[in-house]
Design a protein around this motif. Structure first.
Motif, PDB file in Angstrom:
ATOM      1  N   MET A   1      36.857  47.363  33.949  1.00 30.69           N
ATOM      2  CA  MET A   1      37.502  47.230  35.234  1.00 30.69           C
ATOM      3  C   MET A   1      36.635  46.407  36.182  1.00 30.69           C
ATOM      4  O   MET A   1      37.165  45.652  36.997  1.00 30.69           O
ATOM      5  CB  MET A   1      37.775  48.609  35.812  1.00 30.69           C
ATOM      6  CG  MET A   1      38.479  48.552  37.117  1.00 30.69           C
ATOM      7  SD  MET A   1      39.575  49.931  37.237  1.00 30.69           S
ATOM      8  CE  MET A   1      40.083  49.755  38.891  1.00 30.69           C
ATOM      9  N   THR A   2      35.344  46.531  36.068  1.00 34.47           N
ATOM     10  CA  THR A   2      34.437  45.764  36.908  1.00 34.47           C
ATOM     11  C   THR A   2      34.585  44.269  36.638  1.00 34.47           C
ATOM     12  O   THR A   2      34.555  43.461  37.570  1.00 34.47           O
ATOM     13  CB  THR A   2      32.978  46.201  36.657  1.00 34.47           C
ATOM     14  OG1 THR A   2      32.885  47.611  36.860  1.00 34.47           O
ATOM     15  CG2 THR A   2      32.038  45.492  37.593  1.00 34.47           C
ATOM     16  N   ILE A   3      34.787  43.926  35.385  1.00 36.92           N
ATOM     17  CA  ILE A   3      34.953  42.515  35.031  1.00 36.92           C
ATOM     18  C   ILE A   3      36.249  41.969  35.647  1.00 36.92           C
ATOM     19  O   ILE A   3      36.270  40.854  36.173  1.00 36.92           O
ATOM     20  CB  ILE A   3      34.957  42.342  33.502  1.00 36.92           C
ATOM     21  CG1 ILE A   3      33.585  42.711  32.949  1.00 36.92           C
ATOM     22  CG2 ILE A   3      35.339  40.931  33.111  1.00 36.92           C
ATOM     23  CD1 ILE A   3      33.536  42.790  31.446  1.00 36.92           C
ATOM     24  N   ILE A   4      37.296  42.757  35.597  1.00 29.94           N
ATOM     25  CA  ILE A   4      38.568  42.329  36.172  1.00 29.94           C
ATOM     26  C   ILE A   4      38.430  42.124  37.672  1.00 29.94           C
ATOM     27  O   ILE A   4      38.902  41.117  38.226  1.00 29.94           O
ATOM     28  CB  ILE A   4      39.681  43.352  35.850  1.00 29.94           C
ATOM     29  CG1 ILE A   4      39.960  43.346  34.356  1.00 29.94           C
ATOM     30  CG2 ILE A   4      40.943  43.057  36.643  1.00 29.94           C
ATOM     31  CD1 ILE A   4      40.884  44.435  33.894  1.00 29.94           C
ATOM     32  N   VAL A   5      37.789  43.042  38.353  1.00 25.76           N
ATOM     33  CA  VAL A   5      37.583  42.907  39.794  1.00 25.76           C
ATOM     34  C   VAL A   5      36.702  41.701  40.094  1.00 25.76           C
ATOM     35  O   VAL A   5      36.964  40.939  41.025  1.00 25.76           O
ATOM     36  CB  VAL A   5      36.976  44.206  40.383  1.00 25.76           C
ATOM     37  CG1 VAL A   5      36.547  44.006  41.825  1.00 25.76           C
ATOM     38  CG2 VAL A   5      37.979  45.342  40.289  1.00 25.76           C
ATOM     39  N   ALA A   6      35.663  41.499  39.290  1.00 21.52           N
ATOM     40  CA  ALA A   6      34.753  40.374  39.511  1.00 21.52           C
ATOM     41  C   ALA A   6      35.461  39.028  39.319  1.00 21.52           C
ATOM     42  O   ALA A   6      35.119  38.043  39.967  1.00 21.52           O
ATOM     43  CB  ALA A   6      33.555  40.473  38.573  1.00 21.52           C
ATOM     44  N   VAL A   7      36.452  38.979  38.453  1.00 24.05           N
ATOM     45  CA  VAL A   7      37.170  37.729  38.215  1.00 24.05           C
ATOM     46  C   VAL A   7      38.278  37.530  39.243  1.00 24.05           C
ATOM     47  O   VAL A   7      38.415  36.440  39.827  1.00 24.05           O
ATOM     48  CB  VAL A   7      37.758  37.709  36.789  1.00 24.05           C
ATOM     49  CG1 VAL A   7      38.713  36.548  36.618  1.00 24.05           C
ATOM     50  CG2 VAL A   7      36.647  37.650  35.758  1.00 24.05           C
ATOM     51  N   PHE A   8      39.082  38.556  39.491  1.00 21.42           N
ATOM     52  CA  PHE A   8      40.279  38.378  40.302  1.00 21.42           C
ATOM     53  C   PHE A   8      40.046  38.459  41.802  1.00 21.42           C
ATOM     54  O   PHE A   8      40.808  37.873  42.569  1.00 21.42           O
ATOM     55  CB  PHE A   8      41.359  39.383  39.900  1.00 21.42           C
ATOM     56  CG  PHE A   8      42.037  39.012  38.630  1.00 21.42           C
ATOM     57  CD1 PHE A   8      42.805  37.873  38.552  1.00 21.42           C
ATOM     58  CD2 PHE A   8      41.887  39.782  37.495  1.00 21.42           C
ATOM     59  CE1 PHE A   8      43.438  37.508  37.385  1.00 21.42           C
ATOM     60  CE2 PHE A   8      42.512  39.438  36.319  1.00 21.42           C
ATOM     61  CZ  PHE A   8      43.289  38.299  36.254  1.00 21.42           C
ATOM     62  N   TYR A   9      39.031  39.159  42.275  1.00 25.63           N
ATOM     63  CA  TYR A   9      38.799  39.255  43.719  1.00 25.63           C
ATOM     64  C   TYR A   9      38.514  37.885  44.343  1.00 25.63           C
ATOM     65  O   TYR A   9      39.156  37.519  45.335  1.00 25.63           O
ATOM     66  CB  TYR A   9      37.674  40.247  44.024  1.00 25.63           C
ATOM     67  CG  TYR A   9      37.441  40.419  45.498  1.00 25.63           C
ATOM     68  CD1 TYR A   9      38.331  41.152  46.274  1.00 25.63           C
ATOM     69  CD2 TYR A   9      36.343  39.835  46.125  1.00 25.63           C
ATOM     70  CE1 TYR A   9      38.130  41.303  47.632  1.00 25.63           C
ATOM     71  CE2 TYR A   9      36.139  39.980  47.483  1.00 25.63           C
ATOM     72  CZ  TYR A   9      37.033  40.718  48.230  1.00 25.63           C
ATOM     73  OH  TYR A   9      36.845  40.858  49.577  1.00 25.63           O
ATOM     74  N   PRO A  10      37.586  37.090  43.800  1.00 20.01           N
ATOM     75  CA  PRO A  10      37.387  35.755  44.389  1.00 20.01           C
ATOM     76  C   PRO A  10      38.623  34.859  44.257  1.00 20.01           C
ATOM     77  O   PRO A  10      38.921  34.060  45.157  1.00 20.01           O
ATOM     78  CB  PRO A  10      36.224  35.166  43.590  1.00 20.01           C
ATOM     79  CG  PRO A  10      35.561  36.314  42.954  1.00 20.01           C
ATOM     80  CD  PRO A  10      36.598  37.361  42.764  1.00 20.01           C
ATOM     81  N   LEU A  11      39.337  35.011  43.155  1.00 18.10           N
ATOM     82  CA  LEU A  11      40.547  34.220  42.965  1.00 18.10           C
ATOM     83  C   LEU A  11      41.584  34.541  44.030  1.00 18.10           C
ATOM     84  O   LEU A  11      42.185  33.636  44.628  1.00 18.10           O
ATOM     85  CB  LEU A  11      41.126  34.472  41.572  1.00 18.10           C
ATOM     86  CG  LEU A  11      42.414  33.746  41.235  1.00 18.10           C
ATOM     87  CD1 LEU A  11      42.167  32.251  41.150  1.00 18.10           C
ATOM     88  CD2 LEU A  11      42.967  34.265  39.930  1.00 18.10           C
ATOM     89  N   PHE A  12      41.806  35.815  44.304  1.00 23.84           N
ATOM     90  CA  PHE A  12      42.781  36.199  45.321  1.00 23.84           C
ATOM     91  C   PHE A  12      42.320  35.814  46.726  1.00 23.84           C
ATOM     92  O   PHE A  12      43.136  35.477  47.575  1.00 23.84           O
ATOM     93  CB  PHE A  12      43.090  37.694  45.254  1.00 23.84           C
ATOM     94  CG  PHE A  12      43.997  38.058  44.118  1.00 23.84           C
ATOM     95  CD1 PHE A  12      45.161  37.366  43.893  1.00 23.84           C
ATOM     96  CD2 PHE A  12      43.687  39.104  43.269  1.00 23.84           C
ATOM     97  CE1 PHE A  12      46.014  37.693  42.850  1.00 23.84           C
ATOM     98  CE2 PHE A  12      44.513  39.445  42.223  1.00 23.84           C
ATOM     99  CZ  PHE A  12      45.673  38.738  42.017  1.00 23.84           C
ATOM    100  N   MET A  13      41.026  35.844  46.984  1.00 20.29           N
ATOM    101  CA  MET A  13      40.523  35.426  48.287  1.00 20.29           C
ATOM    102  C   MET A  13      40.762  33.929  48.488  1.00 20.29           C
ATOM    103  O   MET A  13      41.160  33.498  49.568  1.00 20.29           O
ATOM    104  CB  MET A  13      39.043  35.757  48.441  1.00 20.29           C
ATOM    105  CG  MET A  13      38.735  37.246  48.408  1.00 20.29           C
ATOM    106  SD  MET A  13      39.764  38.279  49.459  1.00 20.29           S
ATOM    107  CE  MET A  13      39.295  37.776  51.060  1.00 20.29           C
ATOM    108  N   LYS A  14      40.527  33.133  47.458  1.00 22.06           N
ATOM    109  CA  LYS A  14      40.772  31.693  47.547  1.00 22.06           C
ATOM    110  C   LYS A  14      42.268  31.411  47.672  1.00 22.06           C
ATOM    111  O   LYS A  14      42.680  30.554  48.461  1.00 22.06           O
ATOM    112  CB  LYS A  14      40.187  30.997  46.315  1.00 22.06           C
ATOM    113  CG  LYS A  14      40.217  29.516  46.393  1.00 22.06           C
ATOM    114  CD  LYS A  14      39.338  29.015  47.520  1.00 22.06           C
ATOM    115  CE  LYS A  14      39.302  27.500  47.525  1.00 22.06           C
ATOM    116  NZ  LYS A  14      38.594  26.987  48.670  1.00 22.06           N
ATOM    117  N   MET A  15      43.071  32.141  46.911  1.00 18.72           N
ATOM    118  CA  MET A  15      44.509  31.958  46.972  1.00 18.72           C
ATOM    119  C   MET A  15      45.051  32.320  48.356  1.00 18.72           C
ATOM    120  O   MET A  15      45.980  31.681  48.857  1.00 18.72           O
ATOM    121  CB  MET A  15      45.198  32.796  45.892  1.00 18.72           C
ATOM    122  CG  MET A  15      46.654  32.461  45.699  1.00 18.72           C
ATOM    123  SD  MET A  15      47.391  33.226  44.253  1.00 18.72           S
ATOM    124  CE  MET A  15      47.328  34.951  44.676  1.00 18.72           C
TER     125      MET A  15
END
Length: 77
Positions: free
Chosen positions: A1-15
């Protein structure tokens, strides 16, 4: 779950910043196109129609433009 958060959090912030920039540009162009209230209404209606088109195309495989032009929705059911 940490890996998913680490990948998707910056992506959603940029989006989020991309969507904010695009929405500001669309609202400004709508205001300059047809006035303050009519431009906002037309821009909102256009965005809704684009959303409906992609929703119908992706989920139900219905070509919304063809249905509007030809009026034949019976072939999809």
């Amino acid at each position: 779950m940490t890996i998913i958060v680490a990948v998707f959090y910056p992506l959603f912030m940029k989006m989020e910043s991309w969507i904010k920039d695009i929405s500001v540009k669309v609202i400004k162009s709508g205001n300059s196109f047809a006035g303050k209230y009519l431009g906002l209404s037309l821009t909102s209606l256009g965005g809704l129609l684009v959303s409906v088109y992609f929703y119908a195309k992706l989920w139900y495989h219905i070509d919304f433009v063809q249905v509007l032009l030809h009026g034949n929705i019976n072939g999809y059911f």
